[in-house]
Design an enzyme around this catalytic site. Structure first.
Site, mmCIF file in Angstrom:
data_model
loop_
_atom_site.group_PDB
_atom_site.id
_atom_site.type_symbol
_atom_site.label_atom_id
_atom_site.label_comp_id
_atom_site.label_asym_id
_atom_site.label_seq_id
_atom_site.Cartn_x
_atom_site.Cartn_y
_atom_site.Cartn_z
ATOM 1 N N GLU A 29 -1.057 -14.509 6.248
ATOM 2 C CA GLU A 29 -3.043 -14.946 6.606
ATOM 3 C C GLU A 29 -4.077 -13.933 7.023
ATOM 4 O O GLU A 29 -2.896 -13.332 7.962
ATOM 5 C CB GLU A 29 -3.025 -16.155 8.386
ATOM 6 C CG GLU A 29 -3.404 -17.049 8.363
ATOM 7 C CD GLU A 29 -3.179 -17.982 9.654
ATOM 8 O OE1 GLU A 29 -2.496 -18.283 10.033
ATOM 9 O OE2 GLU A 29 -4.184 -18.518 9.787
ATOM 10 N N ARG A 47 13.819 -11.635 11.290
ATOM 11 C CA ARG A 47 11.885 -11.350 11.655
ATOM 12 C C ARG A 47 12.177 -10.157 11.786
ATOM 13 O O ARG A 47 13.935 -9.896 12.686
ATOM 14 C CB ARG A 47 11.440 -11.483 13.029
ATOM 15 C CG ARG A 47 10.445 -12.941 12.657
ATOM 16 C CD ARG A 47 9.766 -13.148 13.403
ATOM 17 N NE ARG A 47 8.679 -13.201 13.846
ATOM 18 C CZ ARG A 47 7.375 -12.839 13.147
ATOM 19 N NH1 ARG A 47 7.850 -14.219 12.700
ATOM 20 N NH2 ARG A 47 6.657 -12.469 13.480
ATOM 21 N N LYS A 57 1.454 -11.050 15.887
ATOM 22 C CA LYS A 57 -0.449 -10.774 15.223
ATOM 23 C C LYS A 57 -1.388 -11.489 16.185
ATOM 24 O O LYS A 57 -2.257 -10.980 16.839
ATOM 25 C CB LYS A 57 -0.836 -11.453 14.192
ATOM 26 C CG LYS A 57 -1.155 -10.493 13.060
ATOM 27 C CD LYS A 57 -1.505 -11.129 11.847
ATOM 28 C CE LYS A 57 -0.929 -12.245 10.668
ATOM 29 N NZ LYS A 57 -0.877 -12.868 9.630
#
Ligand code: ATP
Ligand code: MG
Length: 561
Positions: free
Chosen positions: A44, A270, A280
């Protein structure tokens, strides 16, 4: 195709095998997807990429490289309020810098807004989706919880034509933001909360960086992602473990529309890196609070920050290979990343001498007007890397830590009345120390043995070798010494991670360095002998103003602390 080594499942050339590659190998063997492989990396554009994204990039693009298959870069741009062109640009730059190439043009989820809309109508027509006009609070309340099933909306069984008409009006801008939503009709008592008639579309009057004001309804992630994958012919949709709960919905959407293909979603764990954060959202807060100097501050775990610090693409790729891919959540030690950098930089960087905490040395028996040009190997083991000129003069600088009035035998540097070799030059002896008003050494008076250039002195042992620069020819450089950004292993778990910021994470010093370091192009990394690896700052370094960032020390100094 991939070799294995039992310990860390990587090979020297870092071709990792892992459970995802095993699935792909099986799919190919069974002729699934006509034997094709096609992956994607779907960030994104709402921030810069971090080291966790590097793991996902190396996985998706690494599979593409090894299977000679395409990997798409797709921007998941369905949340216009947080997304920007700057972020999109930085993401492309980072992926390219890591050495990967995406297939064809960059894709955008927003490229599919028309298709997504049509698939939504298809669901409505099939009685699989409905426009819900309950107030948002009621929708939330009626979803139930883990103990209680949800309550069906009074709009759930409205005729398809009615939903279709309302959905078209939503699109046409006839209703205010938030007035109604389109929901999938799945199961309000499903044990997986995401399957309790999830919202597919909402009304949001937002300007989009690509589609402008064309749309006032935007599709939700779960609806968008699977369809984007399918439209691009992705075969294996690799994502992190937290999306495991979304998988039934991913599959439900594709099973209920006329999707061109049905990619397989596979989850992996992750990357979590100790002493830093890989979110983020939190990195955005750090940037916005001004606690760091922007997204590419060399202390940031962003790809741009690591690049500016001096990490190489190879070191980041090697690090990701060493971390490996699995379904087990874990925290990776920073040492692994730093070691990957040391391994790469040791073989590739030229050596230089830089005195980080200079004290002056006067060689009293060296003629005042004399100068010599000595030679230093650029790499101790790689002759092809050549040599460089080292001006030698009566006045030099050595590091404050390399002199003591007295010391035991373990101290292999310069001691009063003792000798030491100056690297690539002569053996000197310390005779006198001139102290300043605080009792600190200001100047050392030494003598040199002219007979020790390139050979050992006769009949005596010299304790060690230290680095130096000519006081006359050295250049002043700003050197930034970086340490961990946080003081605690898991700052992300704190109520406010700002409390765990390490106040010593940046120390700026003035060093005296070899003149040849002025000529270095930005982003060139050197080993400053006995000190560590230092990289000329990407933006601020020039021949007139030298700026070096410490990439990594020579050894792990953290665990000694
Ligand atoms: P963040 O939580 O930092 O905002 P994100 O998952 O929301 O990350 P995206 O831009 O959606 O960020 O991520 C793009 C891809 O990178 C996704 O497939 C995501 O799973 C993957 N990714 C993100 N963070 C990590 C991580 N720490 N380790 C491995 N992969 C990650
Ligand atoms: Mg995300």
């Amino acid at each position: 195709m991939s070799e294995t080594k039992s310990t860390d499942n990587t090979t020297e050339n870092s071709t990792p095998t892992n459970f995802i590659r095993n699935i792909i190998n099986k799919d190919i063997a069974e002729g699934k997807n006509d034997g094709k492989v096609h992956t994607r990396f779907p960030p994104e554009p709402n921030g810069y990429l971090h080291v966790g994204h590097a793991k996902s990039i190396c996985l998706n693009f690494g599979i593409a490289e090894d299977y000679q298959a395409p990997c798409n870069l797709r921007f998941d741009d369905t949340n216009p309020e947080k997304e920007s062109e700057e972020f999109a640009r930085s993401i492309q730059e980072d992926v390219s810098w890591l050495g990967f190439e995406w297939e064809g043009d960059v894709h955008h989820a927003s490229d599919y807004f028309d298709d997504l809309y049509n698939f939504a109508e298809e669901l409505i027509e099939k009685g699989k989706a409905y426009v819900d006009e309950q107030p948002a609070e009621d929708i939330a309340k009626n979803r139930g919880n883990f103990q209680e099933p949800g309550k069906e909306s009074p709009y759930r069984d409205r005729p398809a034509e009615e939903s279709l008409e309302q959905f078209r009006k939503m699109k046409a801008g006839e209703y205010p933001d938030g007035q109604m939503v389109l929901r999938a009709k799945i199961d309000m008592s499903h044990p997986n909360m995401l399957m309790r008639d999830p919202v597919l579309y909402r009304i949001r009057r937002l300007h989009h960086i690509r589609t402008g004001d064309k749309w006032c309804i935007y599709p939700m992630y779960d609806f968008t992602h699977c369809i984007s994958d399918s439209l691009e012919g992705i075969t294996h949709s690799l994502c992190t473990l937290e999306f495991e709960v979304n998988r039934p919905l991913y599959d439900w959407v594709l099973d209920n529309i006329s999707a061109p293909c049905h990619p397989q979603q596979i989850e992996f764990s992750r990357l979590n890196l100790a002493y830093t954060i890989t979110s983020k959202r939190k990195l955005t807060q750090l940037v916005e609070s001004g606690k760091v100097d922007g997204w590419d501050d060399p202390r940031m775990p962003t790809i741009a920050g690591m690049r500016r610090r001096g990490f190489t693409p190879k070191s980041i790729r090697d690090f990701c290979a060493a971390v490996g891919i699995s379904k087990v959540n874990s925290v990776t030690d920073m040492i692994l990343l730093e070691d990957a950098a040391r391994n790469d930089l040791n073989d590739t960087t030229e050596r230089r001498m830089a005195v980080l905490d200079p004290i002056k040395v006067i060689i009293t028996n060296y003629p005042e007007d004399k100068e010599e040009t000595l030679q230093g190997m650029n790499h101790p083991k790689i002759e092809d890397m050549g040599t460089r000129d080292l001006p030698f003069t009566r006045e030099l600088y050595i590091d404050r830590a390399d002199y003591r009035e007295s010391a035991n035998k373990k101290y292999k540097r310069l001691v009063k009345d003792g000798e030491v070799r100056l690297r690539n030059a002569y053996v000197i002896k310390a005779n006198d120390a001139v102290l300043d008003e605080n009792g600190e050494v200001k100047e050392l008076h030494c003598t040199y043995d002219p007979d020790t250039l390139g050979k050992n002195p006769e009949g005596r042992k010299v304790r060690g070798v230290i680095h130096w620069v000519s006081a006359k020819y050295a250049k002043e450089a700003t050197v930034r010494l970086y340490d961990r950004l946080f003081n605690v292993p898991n700052p992300g778990a704190m109520d406010d991670f700002h409390d765990a910021l390490n106040p010593e994470s940046l120390k700026v010093i003035k060093a005296m360095v070899e003149p040849s370091l002025a000529d270095a192009k930005p982003e060139t990394c050197f080993q400053f002998e006995r000190e560590g690896y230092f990289t000329a700052d990407r933006y601020e370094h020039s021949a007139d103003k030298l700026v070096y960032n410490r990439t990594v020390t020579l050894r792990d100094s953290w665990s000694d602390k």
